[in-house]
Write a protein that holds these residues in place. Structure first.
Motif, PDB file in Angstrom:
ATOM      1  N   TRP A 106     -18.549 -31.468   6.660  1.00 36.94           N
ATOM      2  CA  TRP A 106     -17.975 -31.501   8.000  1.00 36.94           C
ATOM      3  C   TRP A 106     -17.371 -32.861   8.275  1.00 36.94           C
ATOM      4  CZ3 TRP A 106     -17.421 -27.419  11.217  1.00 36.94           C
ATOM      5  CH2 TRP A 106     -18.134 -26.260  10.905  1.00 36.94           C
ATOM      6  N   VAL A 107     -16.259 -32.879   8.999  1.00 33.70           N
ATOM      7  CA  VAL A 107     -15.610 -34.116   9.430  1.00 33.70           C
ATOM      8  C   VAL A 107     -15.244 -33.981  10.903  1.00 33.70           C
ATOM      9  CG1 VAL A 107     -14.664 -34.765   7.180  1.00 33.70           C
ATOM     10  CG2 VAL A 107     -13.342 -33.301   8.661  1.00 33.70           C
ATOM     11  N   GLU A 108     -15.141 -35.125  11.564  1.00 29.77           N
ATOM     12  CA  GLU A 108     -14.642 -35.145  12.941  1.00 29.77           C
ATOM     13  C   GLU A 108     -13.189 -35.568  12.879  1.00 29.77           C
ATOM     14  OE1 GLU A 108     -15.576 -38.232  16.167  1.00 29.77           O
ATOM     15  OE2 GLU A 108     -17.049 -36.636  16.489  1.00 29.77           O
ATOM     16  N   VAL A 109     -12.319 -34.818  13.529  1.00 32.68           N
ATOM     17  CA  VAL A 109     -10.886 -35.089  13.459  1.00 32.68           C
ATOM     18  C   VAL A 109     -10.304 -35.228  14.863  1.00 32.68           C
ATOM     19  CG1 VAL A 109     -10.525 -33.940  11.237  1.00 32.68           C
ATOM     20  CG2 VAL A 109     -10.322 -32.631  13.325  1.00 32.68           C
ATOM     21  N   GLN A 110      -9.241 -36.015  14.948  1.00 34.73           N
ATOM     22  CA  GLN A 110      -8.463 -36.146  16.188  1.00 34.73           C
ATOM     23  C   GLN A 110      -7.157 -35.403  15.953  1.00 34.73           C
ATOM     24  OE1 GLN A 110      -9.294 -37.745  19.168  1.00 34.73           O
ATOM     25  NE2 GLN A 110      -7.435 -36.756  19.898  1.00 34.73           N
ATOM     26  N   CYS A 111      -6.986 -34.299  16.645  1.00 33.12           N
ATOM     27  CA  CYS A 111      -5.803 -33.460  16.446  1.00 33.12           C
ATOM     28  C   CYS A 111      -4.600 -34.048  17.177  1.00 33.12           C
ATOM     29  CB  CYS A 111      -6.070 -32.049  16.938  1.00 33.12           C
ATOM     30  SG  CYS A 111      -7.340 -31.220  15.986  1.00 33.12           S
ATOM     31  N   CYS A 112      -3.407 -33.638  16.753  1.00 33.25           N
ATOM     32  CA  CYS A 112      -2.176 -34.102  17.380  1.00 33.25           C
ATOM     33  C   CYS A 112      -1.984 -33.516  18.769  1.00 33.25           C
ATOM     34  CB  CYS A 112      -0.976 -33.776  16.502  1.00 33.25           C
ATOM     35  SG  CYS A 112      -0.925 -34.770  15.015  1.00 33.25           S
ATOM     36  N   ASP A 113      -2.691 -32.441  19.095  1.00 32.10           N
ATOM     37  CA  ASP A 113      -2.598 -31.881  20.446  1.00 32.10           C
ATOM     38  C   ASP A 113      -3.538 -32.586  21.424  1.00 32.10           C
ATOM     39  OD1 ASP A 113      -5.015 -30.926  19.557  1.00 32.10           O
ATOM     40  OD2 ASP A 113      -4.544 -28.805  19.864  1.00 32.10           O
ATOM     41  N   GLY A 114      -4.214 -33.638  20.979  1.00 34.16           N
ATOM     42  CA  GLY A 114      -5.056 -34.443  21.850  1.00 34.16           C
ATOM     43  C   GLY A 114      -6.525 -34.064  21.848  1.00 34.16           C
ATOM     44  N   GLU A 115      -6.914 -33.031  21.138  1.00 35.50           N
ATOM     45  CA  GLU A 115      -8.308 -32.581  21.129  1.00 35.50           C
ATOM     46  C   GLU A 115      -9.064 -33.186  19.953  1.00 35.50           C
ATOM     47  OE1 GLU A 115      -9.848 -29.212  22.280  1.00 35.50           O
ATOM     48  OE2 GLU A 115      -8.289 -28.612  23.670  1.00 35.50           O
ATOM     49  N   LYS A 116     -10.364 -33.420  20.169  1.00 40.69           N
ATOM     50  CA  LYS A 116     -11.251 -33.812  19.074  1.00 40.69           C
ATOM     51  C   LYS A 116     -11.972 -32.565  18.622  1.00 40.69           C
ATOM     52  CE  LYS A 116     -12.559 -38.537  18.924  1.00 40.69           C
ATOM     53  NZ  LYS A 116     -13.532 -39.571  19.028  1.00 40.69           N
ATOM     54  N   ARG A 117     -11.968 -32.320  17.324  1.00 37.82           N
ATOM     55  CA  ARG A 117     -12.609 -31.127  16.793  1.00 37.82           C
ATOM     56  C   ARG A 117     -13.494 -31.489  15.611  1.00 37.82           C
ATOM     57  NH1 ARG A 117      -7.294 -28.923  17.963  1.00 37.82           N
ATOM     58  NH2 ARG A 117      -7.506 -27.164  19.382  1.00 37.82           N
ATOM     59  N   MET A 118     -14.409 -30.580  15.307  1.00 34.34           N
ATOM     60  CA  MET A 118     -15.178 -30.678  14.075  1.00 34.34           C
ATOM     61  C   MET A 118     -14.502 -29.752  13.072  1.00 34.34           C
ATOM     62  SD  MET A 118     -19.162 -30.796  15.238  1.00 34.34           S
ATOM     63  CE  MET A 118     -19.627 -30.068  13.710  1.00 34.34           C
ATOM     64  N   ALA A 119     -14.264 -30.283  11.877  1.00 36.99           N
ATOM     65  CA  ALA A 119     -13.572 -29.483  10.868  1.00 36.99           C
ATOM     66  C   ALA A 119     -14.447 -29.348   9.632  1.00 36.99           C
ATOM     67  CB  ALA A 119     -12.242 -30.135  10.504  1.00 36.99           C
ATOM     68  N   HIS A 120     -14.374 -28.194   9.024  1.00 38.15           N
ATOM     69  CA  HIS A 120     -15.148 -27.891   7.827  1.00 38.15           C
ATOM     70  C   HIS A 120     -14.247 -28.007   6.603  1.00 38.15           C
ATOM     71  CE1 HIS A 120     -17.284 -25.205   4.945  1.00 38.15           C
ATOM     72  NE2 HIS A 120     -18.292 -25.909   5.412  1.00 38.15           N
ATOM     73  N   ILE A 121     -14.692 -28.759   5.596  1.00 33.32           N
ATOM     74  CA  ILE A 121     -13.935 -28.867   4.348  1.00 33.32           C
ATOM     75  C   ILE A 121     -14.268 -27.645   3.512  1.00 33.32           C
ATOM     76  CG2 ILE A 121     -13.507 -30.266   2.306  1.00 33.32           C
ATOM     77  CD1 ILE A 121     -14.614 -32.666   3.907  1.00 33.32           C
ATOM     78  N   ARG A 122     -13.260 -26.860   3.199  1.00 34.77           N
ATOM     79  CA  ARG A 122     -13.522 -25.611   2.489  1.00 34.77           C
ATOM     80  C   ARG A 122     -13.986 -25.879   1.059  1.00 34.77           C
ATOM     81  NH1 ARG A 122      -9.034 -23.051  -0.093  1.00 34.77           N
ATOM     82  NH2 ARG A 122      -7.328 -24.514  -0.375  1.00 34.77           N
ATOM     83  N   GLY A 123     -14.586 -24.888   0.455  1.00 32.72           N
ATOM     84  CA  GLY A 123     -15.244 -25.047  -0.835  1.00 32.72           C
ATOM     85  C   GLY A 123     -14.343 -25.495  -1.964  1.00 32.72           C
ATOM     86  N   ALA A 124     -13.092 -25.067  -1.966  1.00 34.62           N
ATOM     87  CA  ALA A 124     -12.174 -25.448  -3.042  1.00 34.62           C
ATOM     88  C   ALA A 124     -11.841 -26.940  -2.984  1.00 34.62           C
ATOM     89  CB  ALA A 124     -10.894 -24.628  -2.947  1.00 34.62           C
ATOM     90  N   PHE A 125     -11.986 -27.551  -1.812  1.00 36.83           N
ATOM     91  CA  PHE A 125     -11.672 -28.972  -1.652  1.00 36.83           C
ATOM     92  C   PHE A 125     -12.858 -29.874  -1.934  1.00 36.83           C
ATOM     93  CE2 PHE A 125      -7.792 -29.672   1.200  1.00 36.83           C
ATOM     94  CZ  PHE A 125      -7.061 -28.815   0.423  1.00 36.83           C
ATOM     95  N   ARG A 126     -14.063 -29.371  -1.838  1.00 35.48           N
ATOM     96  CA  ARG A 126     -15.252 -30.200  -1.755  1.00 35.48           C
ATOM     97  C   ARG A 126     -15.352 -31.247  -2.854  1.00 35.48           C
ATOM     98  NH1 ARG A 126     -20.343 -27.553   0.911  1.00 35.48           N
ATOM     99  NH2 ARG A 126     -19.426 -27.249   2.939  1.00 35.48           N
ATOM    100  N   LYS A 127     -15.210 -30.859  -4.100  1.00 39.47           N
ATOM    101  CA  LYS A 127     -15.355 -31.834  -5.180  1.00 39.47           C
ATOM    102  C   LYS A 127     -14.055 -32.137  -5.900  1.00 39.47           C
ATOM    103  CE  LYS A 127     -20.199 -31.198  -5.884  1.00 39.47           C
ATOM    104  NZ  LYS A 127     -21.299 -30.832  -6.734  1.00 39.47           N
ATOM    105  N   LYS A 128     -12.991 -31.465  -5.523  1.00 35.95           N
ATOM    106  CA  LYS A 128     -11.708 -31.692  -6.183  1.00 35.95           C
ATOM    107  C   LYS A 128     -10.822 -32.650  -5.405  1.00 35.95           C
ATOM    108  CE  LYS A 128     -11.654 -27.299  -8.576  1.00 35.95           C
ATOM    109  NZ  LYS A 128     -12.491 -26.288  -7.980  1.00 35.95           N
TER     110      LYS A 128
END
Length: 138
Positions: free
Chosen positions: A46-68
């Motif tokens: 999980w990461v905390e992100v600042q979106c371009c629309d002004g909202e702060k969201r929690m984002a999940h790194i999907r499995g294909a990205f995790r170690k690659k």
């Protein structure tokens, strides 16, 4: 004892990085997607992100990205927004610094977003500490 019929283990896979040299096509956002900058690593994918629309969201790194694909603080990512949870999203793509600069030059990103600039530490103070050393006294 069984015979090894493969071509090697994870160390063989770790040594190659063939996709680094090829340039990929620049991906723009579509409906249900948003550009965001990673502000904080939360752990467990999980990461905390600042979106371009002004909202702060929690984002999940999907499995294909995790170690690659390693995502760090300050990276620009493309999020897939969830229909059923507005404050959560999924990381679809990580942009390289060159791709992020191209997106900014095309006008896709707002001017206030910082591209790959990390601020480590919790304080935002710009206090400079002046230290003087007298080598003769040592």
């Amino acid at each position: 004892m069984p015979k090894n019929k493969g071509k090697g283990g994870k160390n063989r896979k770790r040594g190659k990085n063939e996709n680094e040299s090829e340039k990929r096509e620049l991906v723009f956002k579509e409906d249900g997607q948003e550009y965001a900058s990673v502000t904080k690593m939360l752990g467990n994918g999980w990461v905390e992100v600042q979106c371009c629309d002004g909202e702060k969201r929690m984002a999940h790194i999907r499995g294909a990205f995790r170690k690659k694909v390693w995502i760090t603080q300050g990276d620009l990512v493309l999020l897939g927004l969830r229909d059923f949870q507005d404050n959560k999203a999924d990381v679809i793509l990580k942009y390289t610094p060159d791709e992020a600069r191209m997106l900014k030059s095309y006008g896709e990103l707002p001017e206030n977003i910082k591209i790959n600039e990390t601020q480590l530490g919790g304080d935002d103070s710009d206090d400079a500490v002046d230290v003087e050393f007298d080598i003769d006294e040592i």
